[in-house]
Every structure is written in structure tokens, then in C-alpha cells.
Design a protein around this motif. Sequence first.
Motif, PDB file in Angstrom:
ATOM      1  N   ARG A 105       5.042 -18.948  16.589  1.00  0.00           N
ATOM      2  CA  ARG A 105       4.228 -17.783  16.895  1.00  0.00           C
ATOM      3  C   ARG A 105       3.431 -18.037  18.163  1.00  0.00           C
ATOM      4  O   ARG A 105       3.141 -19.178  18.511  1.00  0.00           O
ATOM      5  CB  ARG A 105       3.310 -17.398  15.734  1.00  0.00           C
ATOM      6  CG  ARG A 105       2.224 -18.403  15.397  1.00  0.00           C
ATOM      7  CD  ARG A 105       1.516 -17.958  14.118  1.00  0.00           C
ATOM      8  NE  ARG A 105       0.364 -18.793  13.802  1.00  0.00           N
ATOM      9  CZ  ARG A 105      -0.345 -18.682  12.682  1.00  0.00           C
ATOM     10  NH1 ARG A 105      -0.015 -17.769  11.760  1.00  0.00           N
ATOM     11  NH2 ARG A 105      -1.386 -19.484  12.474  1.00  0.00           N
TER      12      ARG A 105
ATOM     13  N   ARG B 182       2.859 -21.346  22.569  1.00  0.00           N
ATOM     14  CA  ARG B 182       3.671 -21.068  21.398  1.00  0.00           C
ATOM     15  C   ARG B 182       3.578 -22.256  20.442  1.00  0.00           C
ATOM     16  O   ARG B 182       3.719 -23.407  20.858  1.00  0.00           O
ATOM     17  CB  ARG B 182       5.114 -20.817  21.815  1.00  0.00           C
ATOM     18  CG  ARG B 182       6.011 -20.311  20.706  1.00  0.00           C
ATOM     19  CD  ARG B 182       7.346 -19.800  21.260  1.00  0.00           C
ATOM     20  NE  ARG B 182       7.158 -18.645  22.133  1.00  0.00           N
ATOM     21  CZ  ARG B 182       8.158 -17.958  22.672  1.00  0.00           C
ATOM     22  NH1 ARG B 182       9.405 -18.295  22.422  1.00  0.00           N
ATOM     23  NH2 ARG B 182       7.899 -16.923  23.461  1.00  0.00           N
TER      24      ARG B 182
ATOM     25  N   VAL C 285       2.749 -12.492  17.584  1.00  0.00           N
ATOM     26  CA  VAL C 285       4.191 -12.306  17.637  1.00  0.00           C
ATOM     27  C   VAL C 285       4.876 -13.552  17.093  1.00  0.00           C
ATOM     28  O   VAL C 285       4.547 -14.677  17.478  1.00  0.00           O
ATOM     29  CB  VAL C 285       4.681 -12.021  19.073  1.00  0.00           C
ATOM     30  CG1 VAL C 285       6.195 -11.908  19.107  1.00  0.00           C
ATOM     31  CG2 VAL C 285       4.042 -10.741  19.597  1.00  0.00           C
ATOM     32  N   TYR C 286       5.842 -13.352  16.215  1.00  0.00           N
ATOM     33  CA  TYR C 286       6.588 -14.442  15.606  1.00  0.00           C
ATOM     34  C   TYR C 286       8.007 -14.473  16.169  1.00  0.00           C
ATOM     35  O   TYR C 286       8.646 -13.438  16.322  1.00  0.00           O
ATOM     36  CB  TYR C 286       6.637 -14.282  14.086  1.00  0.00           C
ATOM     37  CG  TYR C 286       5.315 -14.569  13.419  1.00  0.00           C
ATOM     38  CD1 TYR C 286       5.099 -15.757  12.726  1.00  0.00           C
ATOM     39  CD2 TYR C 286       4.272 -13.654  13.496  1.00  0.00           C
ATOM     40  CE1 TYR C 286       3.876 -16.025  12.131  1.00  0.00           C
ATOM     41  CE2 TYR C 286       3.049 -13.926  12.910  1.00  0.00           C
ATOM     42  CZ  TYR C 286       2.856 -15.111  12.221  1.00  0.00           C
ATOM     43  OH  TYR C 286       1.647 -15.378  11.640  1.00  0.00           O
ATOM     44  N   TYR C 287       8.492 -15.695  16.454  1.00  0.00           N
ATOM     45  CA  TYR C 287       9.805 -15.883  17.051  1.00  0.00           C
ATOM     46  C   TYR C 287      10.661 -16.814  16.200  1.00  0.00           C
ATOM     47  O   TYR C 287      10.197 -17.877  15.778  1.00  0.00           O
ATOM     48  CB  TYR C 287       9.691 -16.507  18.445  1.00  0.00           C
ATOM     49  CG  TYR C 287       8.960 -15.668  19.454  1.00  0.00           C
ATOM     50  CD1 TYR C 287       9.648 -14.790  20.276  1.00  0.00           C
ATOM     51  CD2 TYR C 287       7.581 -15.774  19.594  1.00  0.00           C
ATOM     52  CE1 TYR C 287       8.977 -14.030  21.212  1.00  0.00           C
ATOM     53  CE2 TYR C 287       6.902 -15.014  20.526  1.00  0.00           C
ATOM     54  CZ  TYR C 287       7.608 -14.142  21.334  1.00  0.00           C
ATOM     55  OH  TYR C 287       6.945 -13.388  22.267  1.00  0.00           O
TER      56      TYR C 287
ATOM     57  N   TRP D 107      16.464 -18.451  21.128  1.00  0.00           N
ATOM     58  CA  TRP D 107      15.283 -17.742  20.646  1.00  0.00           C
ATOM     59  C   TRP D 107      15.625 -16.309  20.271  1.00  0.00           C
ATOM     60  O   TRP D 107      16.464 -15.666  20.903  1.00  0.00           O
ATOM     61  CB  TRP D 107      14.193 -17.704  21.714  1.00  0.00           C
ATOM     62  CG  TRP D 107      13.600 -19.039  22.028  1.00  0.00           C
ATOM     63  CD1 TRP D 107      13.996 -19.906  22.997  1.00  0.00           C
ATOM     64  CD2 TRP D 107      12.493 -19.650  21.356  1.00  0.00           C
ATOM     65  NE1 TRP D 107      13.196 -21.035  22.975  1.00  0.00           N
ATOM     66  CE2 TRP D 107      12.272 -20.898  21.981  1.00  0.00           C
ATOM     67  CE3 TRP D 107      11.673 -19.271  20.302  1.00  0.00           C
ATOM     68  CZ2 TRP D 107      11.260 -21.763  21.579  1.00  0.00           C
ATOM     69  CZ3 TRP D 107      10.674 -20.127  19.900  1.00  0.00           C
ATOM     70  CH2 TRP D 107      10.471 -21.360  20.539  1.00  0.00           C
TER      71      TRP D 107
ATOM     72  N   GLY E 227      11.482 -11.770  19.063  1.00  0.00           N
ATOM     73  CA  GLY E 227      10.117 -11.705  18.580  1.00  0.00           C
ATOM     74  C   GLY E 227       9.855 -10.472  17.732  1.00  0.00           C
ATOM     75  O   GLY E 227      10.451  -9.420  17.947  1.00  0.00           O
TER      76      GLY E 227
ATOM     77  N   GLN F  89       6.343  -8.447  15.834  1.00  0.00           N
ATOM     78  CA  GLN F  89       4.886  -8.416  15.767  1.00  0.00           C
ATOM     79  C   GLN F  89       4.402  -8.321  14.327  1.00  0.00           C
ATOM     80  O   GLN F  89       4.865  -7.482  13.558  1.00  0.00           O
ATOM     81  CB  GLN F  89       4.342  -7.225  16.560  1.00  0.00           C
ATOM     82  CG  GLN F  89       2.834  -7.029  16.458  1.00  0.00           C
ATOM     83  CD  GLN F  89       2.060  -8.082  17.198  1.00  0.00           C
ATOM     84  OE1 GLN F  89       2.318  -8.339  18.380  1.00  0.00           O
ATOM     85  NE2 GLN F  89       1.099  -8.724  16.513  1.00  0.00           N
TER      86      GLN F  89
END
Length: 120
Positions: free
Chosen positions: A38, A45, A92-94, A110, A113, A115
Amino acid sequence: QVQLVESGGGLVQVGGSLRLSCAASRSIFRTNDMAWYRQAPGKQRELVARIRSGSSTYYMDSVKGRFTISGDSAKNTVYLQMNSLKPEDTVVYYCNAPNVLSSTGYVNVWGQGTQVTVSS
């Protein structure tokens, strides 16, 4: 090349739950690490959770006991179940596959993302 597609983010009240999903375009879950990161604006990050070869797991201290990473190999999908959400989880999560062996070499992959917003 493998692609990761995230979903499941949204708006939730403090103490609520969300389940993030990360779908891979091919089977990588059994032979690769998978992770959730995140990142907030102006911040680095950070690693939230990691699962190794679909088995052992790691969690950052602030989410231990609240978040769970898991996978479904049949669906080529990794999940992040988030319970007891707090305002500081708003970010934001990735999804990440850090070292995938492709036809051209090792690739750090990746997702786009998703939210998460926790309303206090």
C-alpha cells in the motif's frame, strides 16, 4: 507476460471489512511469492502482506490479526481479507508478484491499484 488485475476496494466504515482480489492472467500462485503493498501520497510503498508458494505468510505489524492473505490456485487469484478497518488503512493497495520467470527473464509485476477508504 503475466498481468495482475485488482478489485474489491471501496468505502467502508471504521470497524468494517473489505476483501481485495488479485487475478493473474496465468498460473503463478504455486511457484511464486505474491504480495500486497500500500502507498499513501508522499509516502513510500510498504509491504502489507506476503504469501510464499501458496503457504507461509508475512504481515506487517499494524495489520496482524486483522488482515489475511490467501489464494485460490484454481482461479489464479490472491485475496486480502481486511477486517476491523481503521482510518489509517485508507490508501491505495497494490498486488505484486516480485520475481516471475517469463520467456524474456525475471519480471516484477504490479497490479493497477485499488483504493480503500475507511470513514471515521
